[in-house]
Each structure stands twice: as C-alpha cells, then as structure tokens.
Scaffold this motif. Structure first.
Motif, mmCIF file in Angstrom:
data_model
loop_
_atom_site.group_PDB
_atom_site.id
_atom_site.type_symbol
_atom_site.label_atom_id
_atom_site.label_comp_id
_atom_site.label_asym_id
_atom_site.label_seq_id
_atom_site.Cartn_x
_atom_site.Cartn_y
_atom_site.Cartn_z
ATOM 1 N N ILE A 52 0.827 -1.205 0.000
ATOM 2 C CA ILE A 52 0.000 0.000 0.000
ATOM 3 C C ILE A 52 0.861 1.256 0.000
ATOM 4 N N TYR A 53 1.903 1.263 0.823
ATOM 5 C CA TYR A 53 2.778 2.438 0.880
ATOM 6 C C TYR A 53 4.183 1.970 1.221
ATOM 7 N N ASP A 54 5.067 2.921 1.526
ATOM 8 C CA ASP A 54 6.485 2.600 1.686
ATOM 9 C C ASP A 54 6.725 1.466 2.680
ATOM 10 N N ARG A 55 6.120 1.552 3.854
ATOM 11 C CA ARG A 55 6.347 0.587 4.920
ATOM 12 C C ARG A 55 5.096 -0.183 5.296
ATOM 13 N N ILE A 56 4.055 -0.120 4.470
ATOM 14 C CA ILE A 56 2.755 -0.679 4.809
ATOM 15 C C ILE A 56 2.368 -1.729 3.779
ATOM 16 N N ALA A 57 1.862 -2.862 4.270
ATOM 17 C CA ALA A 57 1.399 -3.946 3.405
ATOM 18 C C ALA A 57 -0.055 -4.265 3.734
ATOM 19 N N PHE A 58 -0.729 -4.832 2.738
ATOM 20 C CA PHE A 58 -2.146 -5.193 2.845
ATOM 21 C C PHE A 58 -2.279 -6.657 2.461
ATOM 22 N N ALA A 59 -3.020 -7.426 3.252
ATOM 23 C CA ALA A 59 -3.279 -8.829 2.943
ATOM 24 C C ALA A 59 -4.705 -9.150 3.365
ATOM 25 N N ALA A 60 -5.375 -10.001 2.583
ATOM 26 C CA ALA A 60 -6.776 -10.283 2.851
ATOM 27 C C ALA A 60 -7.143 -11.672 2.357
ATOM 28 N N VAL A 61 -8.213 -12.209 2.925
ATOM 29 C CA VAL A 61 -8.823 -13.461 2.490
ATOM 30 C C VAL A 61 -10.309 -13.218 2.303
ATOM 31 N N VAL A 121 -4.943 2.433 -1.155
ATOM 32 C CA VAL A 121 -3.833 3.032 -1.905
ATOM 33 C C VAL A 121 -4.133 4.496 -2.232
ATOM 34 N N ARG A 122 -5.343 4.777 -2.662
ATOM 35 C CA ARG A 122 -5.716 6.156 -2.984
ATOM 36 C C ARG A 122 -5.678 7.043 -1.747
ATOM 37 N N LEU A 123 -6.190 6.536 -0.634
ATOM 38 C CA LEU A 123 -6.163 7.319 0.596
ATOM 39 C C LEU A 123 -4.736 7.595 1.041
ATOM 40 N N ALA A 124 -3.867 6.586 0.968
ATOM 41 C CA ALA A 124 -2.473 6.775 1.374
ATOM 42 C C ALA A 124 -1.763 7.777 0.462
ATOM 43 N N ASP A 125 -1.985 7.689 -0.843
ATOM 44 C CA ASP A 125 -1.341 8.626 -1.767
ATOM 45 C C ASP A 125 -1.812 10.056 -1.529
ATOM 46 N N MET A 126 -3.096 10.243 -1.331
ATOM 47 C CA MET A 126 -3.618 11.599 -1.105
ATOM 48 C C MET A 126 -3.100 12.182 0.204
ATOM 49 N N ARG A 127 -3.065 11.367 1.260
ATOM 50 C CA ARG A 127 -2.585 11.875 2.546
ATOM 51 C C ARG A 127 -1.093 12.165 2.492
ATOM 52 N N GLY A 128 -0.323 11.300 1.849
ATOM 53 C CA GLY A 128 1.106 11.554 1.743
ATOM 54 C C GLY A 128 1.433 12.762 0.889
ATOM 55 N N TYR A 129 0.629 12.999 -0.161
ATOM 56 C CA TYR A 129 0.862 14.156 -1.028
ATOM 57 C C TYR A 129 0.430 15.452 -0.359
ATOM 58 N N ALA A 130 -0.704 15.439 0.347
ATOM 59 C CA ALA A 130 -1.229 16.665 0.952
ATOM 60 C C ALA A 130 -0.460 17.064 2.202
ATOM 61 N N TYR A 131 0.041 16.087 2.950
ATOM 62 C CA TYR A 131 0.721 16.407 4.209
ATOM 63 C C TYR A 131 2.186 15.972 4.134
ATOM 64 N N ASP A 177 2.969 10.858 7.604
ATOM 65 C CA ASP A 177 1.604 10.891 8.129
ATOM 66 C C ASP A 177 0.777 9.696 7.667
ATOM 67 N N VAL A 178 1.279 8.913 6.744
ATOM 68 C CA VAL A 178 0.574 7.707 6.295
ATOM 69 C C VAL A 178 0.979 6.564 7.223
ATOM 70 N N THR A 179 0.033 6.081 8.018
ATOM 71 C CA THR A 179 0.313 5.037 9.001
ATOM 72 C C THR A 179 -0.680 3.889 8.839
ATOM 73 N N ALA A 180 -0.276 2.737 9.331
ATOM 74 C CA ALA A 180 -1.169 1.581 9.304
ATOM 75 C C ALA A 180 -2.364 1.796 10.222
ATOM 76 N N ARG A 181 -2.181 2.522 11.305
ATOM 77 C CA ARG A 181 -3.303 2.780 12.217
ATOM 78 C C ARG A 181 -4.376 3.611 11.537
ATOM 79 N N GLY A 182 -3.973 4.628 10.786
ATOM 80 C CA GLY A 182 -4.959 5.440 10.082
ATOM 81 C C GLY A 182 -5.698 4.647 9.018
ATOM 82 N N LEU A 183 -4.972 3.806 8.295
ATOM 83 C CA LEU A 183 -5.627 2.985 7.272
ATOM 84 C C LEU A 183 -6.555 1.950 7.908
#
Length: 300
Positions: free
Chosen positions: A56-65, A79-89, A93-99
């Motif tokens: 999803i981002y530099d240090r963040i991974a996503f896995a699902a079943v 991915v869209r939320l992380a890109d927008m938050r990283g670009y705007a701030y 500020d992009v963290t796994a807790r926020g996602l």
C-alpha cells in the motif's frame, strides 16, 4: 393489507455475521508472523494472477482473504487514501493505524447496512518501524472490528487450528528462515471430517509469500519472495501431496525436477524488487578461420 415480515435487529445481525463467516471459512488461511527484521505474510494461493498480499505504501502492506473483488476494492481505496494523505501532508503521516481505522469504518458501515450484503473478507494491515518494538499489525474482521496483534495472527480458513499451531511453536525474534518454515507448516494444518488434525505439504508453486523487511536500503520495504528463493529457504520438506499423479518415475513429487522443467524460462519473481539483475558475460568474439601451413617449394 398484509403486515410486513419483522426480524429483530439481534437476529438480523446474527444472520449477517453467520453469512460472512461461512463465506470466509471456505477460503484458505492467511498467516502473519513477526520476525527479527520485519513482518512475513504468507498464504496458499493457487492462482498466479490474483494476489492476496500487496503493498500500500512505503512501509505498509495489505493482505486479505475472502471474496477477491471485495477486498480488491478495499485495497485500491487504501492506496488512494495513502497517496492523497502523503501528497497533501507528509509521507510520515501515512500510518497503518490510520488505514486500519478507515477500513474499520467502511466495513462496519457495510455490515450494519440493510441495503447490501456484508463483505466476506478479513484483512491484515501491517507496518514496520525502525525496530521490532515499533512494528504494527492490525487484523480487521468483516464487521469492522480492529485487533492489534503481536507476534503472529491468522485470518480465514481453519484459523483456530493454524493459530493453535503457531501459539505452540512461535518464538519471538526468530529469523526469516524460521518464520517462513513456521508459517508454511501452520498453513498445512487442517482438520478432517472426524475433527482430527491432518497435516499436508503445500507445494512451493502454490505459496504466496511477501515480507516487510526493515534491512532493505530502498525506502520501499515490501518485497515478494518468489518460488526459487522459497525452495532455497524452505529446503527439503518431503514429498508434496498436491498433484500425486502428474510426477514422473525418475523423481518424487515436490522436488525441483518435477516442479520446474529445465526448458522453462527463469522465474522472474526470484528477485526482490529494487535489486539489480545479475551480470551476464559478454558475447565472445568468433574464432578466426583456420589457416593452412606454408609449403616448401623444394618438396616434390
């Protein structure tokens, strides 16, 4: 005029939860294991086109079943939320807790809504820090509940059996090889119709494994582990039970001779993202044509 059919809210939520759990249990399990240098994510995936584990981002991974189309929509939204938050701030500020909180709100809203069926998915959101104590691993269920996991976690499939095996054999601070062997062994645990534990060896080609490795020099810490590297890390695990009929008479199933043909091209996934490809020898110049030796004019 007929009266509308009434269902109590408690019964409605119970029916929706049973529906989601039944759909998730039909799939394969997913395992997340923390090791000394990061977090390992592993699952059995026979499809070569559909990924359960993604970045999803530099240090963040996503896995699902669960249902692929549903958790793929969630991944794209993350991915869209992380890109927008990283670009705007800022990228920090992009963290796994926020996602995880954003995913929890979405899943909870869909589950409590009566207009559509609940999502049949369970999710991992993982982030690595500068040290093992700063690693974060969140497990999200179909109804939006968030659990902060430590050491290891399991979602989907026979989660109880797999989690029981991990609780007995997991050791904190293990190496990547030990964590991988533990995860693959746990994924092979299942129960038969009589409720007894049944072990099997999962073929390497049916495994999907990725890591968040803090030792990588690149800013992006996500890396997939291809089949060739998996074979080196796992070593000899005995014969595979996936396709017992297709092996030849010369080699037992599950060995390198049956898993890959000498004529097959090299697996491109046997290389971590960001690494330089191996150097190749330059083409040698062609040999000069043979020259006949000089003849003696006085010879007959």
């Amino acid at each position: 005029m007929s009266m509308p059919f009434y269902v109590s809210p408690e019964q409605l939520m119970k029916d929706r939860a049973d529906f989601a759990r039944k759909g998730i249990s039909r799939g394969r399990s997913m395992v997340a294991v923390q090791y000394a240098d990061g977090i390992l994510l592993a699952s059995e995936n026979v499809s070569q086109a559909l990924h359960k584990i993604s970045e999803i981002y530099d240090r963040i991974a996503f896995a699902a079943v669960g249902r692929y189309n549903e958790f793929e929509n969630l991944r794209i939204a993350g991915v869209r939320l992380a890109d927008m938050r990283g670009y705007a701030y800022d990228r920090r500020d992009v963290t796994a807790r926020g996602l995880a909180n954003a995913y929890a709100q979405t899943l909870g809203t869909i589950f409590s809504s009566g207009g559509e069926k609940p999502y049949e998915v369970e999710i991992f959101v993982a982030e690595i820090g500068d040290s093992a104590a700063e690693d974060q691993l969140y497990r999200l269920t179909y109804d939006g509940q968030v659990a902060d996991e430590h050491g290891y976690a399991v979602v989907g499939g026979a989660a109880d059996v797999v989690a029981s095996y991990l609780s007995e054999h997991y050791q904190e601070g293990c190496s990547l090889t030990e964590a991988l062997a533990l995860a693959v062994s746990a994924l092979g645990r299942s129960t038969n119709e009589r409720g007894e534990t049944d072990d099997r060896v999962i073929p390497v080609k049916d495994l999907e494994v990725a890591v968040l490795d803090r030792t990588r020099t690149q800013p992006r810490k996500f890396s997939r582990i291809g089949p060739a590297r998996l074979e080196r890390l796992l070593g000899d695990r005995g014969p595979s039970t996936a396709n017992p009929v297709e092996e030849g008479a010369d080699h037992p199933p599950g060995t390198a001779a049956t898993d890959a043909s000498p004529d097959d091209p090299k697996d491109p996934t046997d290389q971590e993202s960001g690494d330089a490809p191996p150097l190749q020898d330059p083409v040698a110049p062609p040999a000069p044509p043979p020259v006949a030796p000089p003849q003696d004019p006085s010879a007959p």
